[in-house]
Design a protein around this motif. Structure first.
Motif, PDB file in Angstrom:
ATOM      1  N   ASP A  63       0.823  -1.207   0.000  1.00  0.00           N
ATOM      2  CA  ASP A  63       0.000   0.000   0.000  1.00  0.00           C
ATOM      3  C   ASP A  63       0.859   1.258   0.000  1.00  0.00           C
ATOM      4  OD1 ASP A  63      -0.908   1.826   2.662  1.00  0.00           O
ATOM      5  OD2 ASP A  63      -2.287   1.849   0.966  1.00  0.00           O
ATOM      6  N   GLN A  64       1.903   1.257   0.823  1.00  0.00           N
ATOM      7  CA  GLN A  64       2.751   2.438   0.890  1.00  0.00           C
ATOM      8  C   GLN A  64       4.172   2.057   1.256  1.00  0.00           C
ATOM      9  OE1 GLN A  64       1.990   5.425   3.853  1.00  0.00           O
ATOM     10  NE2 GLN A  64       1.367   3.938   5.398  1.00  0.00           N
ATOM     11  N   LEU A  84       5.271   3.262  -6.664  1.00  0.00           N
ATOM     12  CA  LEU A  84       4.781   3.932  -5.467  1.00  0.00           C
ATOM     13  C   LEU A  84       5.634   5.159  -5.176  1.00  0.00           C
ATOM     14  CD1 LEU A  84       4.141   0.786  -3.255  1.00  0.00           C
ATOM     15  CD2 LEU A  84       2.427   2.210  -4.363  1.00  0.00           C
ATOM     16  N   GLN A  85       5.020   6.173  -4.656  1.00  0.00           N
ATOM     17  CA  GLN A  85       5.735   7.403  -4.304  1.00  0.00           C
ATOM     18  C   GLN A  85       6.107   7.312  -2.823  1.00  0.00           C
ATOM     19  OE1 GLN A  85       7.768  10.111  -5.070  1.00  0.00           O
ATOM     20  NE2 GLN A  85       6.227  10.375  -6.645  1.00  0.00           N
ATOM     21  N   PRO A  86       7.379   7.052  -2.514  1.00  0.00           N
ATOM     22  CA  PRO A  86       7.752   6.906  -1.102  1.00  0.00           C
ATOM     23  C   PRO A  86       7.701   8.230  -0.359  1.00  0.00           C
ATOM     24  CG  PRO A  86       9.690   6.693  -2.502  1.00  0.00           C
ATOM     25  CD  PRO A  86       8.505   6.835  -3.409  1.00  0.00           C
ATOM     26  N   LYS A  87       7.378   8.139   0.925  1.00  0.00           N
ATOM     27  CA  LYS A  87       7.400   9.295   1.818  1.00  0.00           C
ATOM     28  C   LYS A  87       8.557   9.084   2.796  1.00  0.00           C
ATOM     29  CE  LYS A  87       2.443   9.791   1.524  1.00  0.00           C
ATOM     30  NZ  LYS A  87       1.197   9.441   2.143  1.00  0.00           N
ATOM     31  N   THR A 124       2.728  -2.605   4.418  1.00  0.00           N
ATOM     32  CA  THR A 124       3.490  -1.364   4.420  1.00  0.00           C
ATOM     33  C   THR A 124       4.963  -1.734   4.432  1.00  0.00           C
ATOM     34  OG1 THR A 124       1.768  -0.172   5.622  1.00  0.00           O
ATOM     35  CG2 THR A 124       3.986   0.757   5.706  1.00  0.00           C
TER      36      THR A 124
END
Length: 175
Positions: A63-64, A84-87, A124
């Motif tokens: 999901d993230q 996915l765009q990592p934070k 996650t």
């Protein structure tokens, strides 16, 4: 362990992939300048891509992705999970780059991240460093490019449930 991830419900703490140990981080670490940090090695870049291939081949939902802002970790995240765009939350900043008075807060925040259940039927991924996880849990991800897997209990806690050796990612990607 990789196959168990298909059903979701896990937080996967992935240690950044193989780094070029002929280079060191500048003191203090400058998070804005990758040229002053120990980078991934060429083998680490290849292996990070294989992690993503393994997740796709085994249909492991993610999901993230949350990553340390240190370049070797963020590059691992981008190569393994390009869709996915990592934070980059503060809790994943390399603890050796933090002032001592911030270590406890970073460890507390990481424990909260490990205890936070992912959405139903997903996982996650946290990409970080050995020192962060050691500070938060006492556990040490032994190999670069390897992972420790945690199951959040939904009540603010978590338990370690397994590990994934870097060779397991290689094998899954090759199958």
């Amino acid at each position: 362990m990789l196959s168990a991830l298909r059903d979701g419900g896990y937080v996967i703490y992935l240690r950044h992939d193989l780094s070029d140990t002929s280079r060191s981080d500048a003191e203090p670490i400058d998070l804005t300048d990758c040229a002053k940090q120990r980078p991934l090695s060429d083998a680490g870049r290849v292996h990070a891509g294989k992690i993503g291939v393994a997740f796709k081949a085994l249909h492991v939902p993610v999901d993230q992705v949350l990553t340390s802002p240190v370049c070797r970790a963020s590059e691992t995240a981008k190569l393994a999970f390009p869709d996915l765009q990592p934070k980059s939350p503060p809790a994943l900043v390399y603890t050796l780059a933090l002032p001592k008075e911030e270590l406890g807060h970073a460890a507390d925040e990481l424990r909260k991240m490990l205890a936070n259940p992912p959405p139903v039927q997903s996982n996650t991924v946290l990409v970080g460093h050995t020192t962060n996880l050691k500070e938060a849990t006492g556990l040490w991800p032994k190999y670069e490019g390897g992972a420790l897997v945690f199951r959040p209990d939904g009540h603010g806690s978590f338990e370690p449930v397994g590990s994934i050796d870097p060779a397991a990612f290689e094998q899954a990607a090759a199958d």
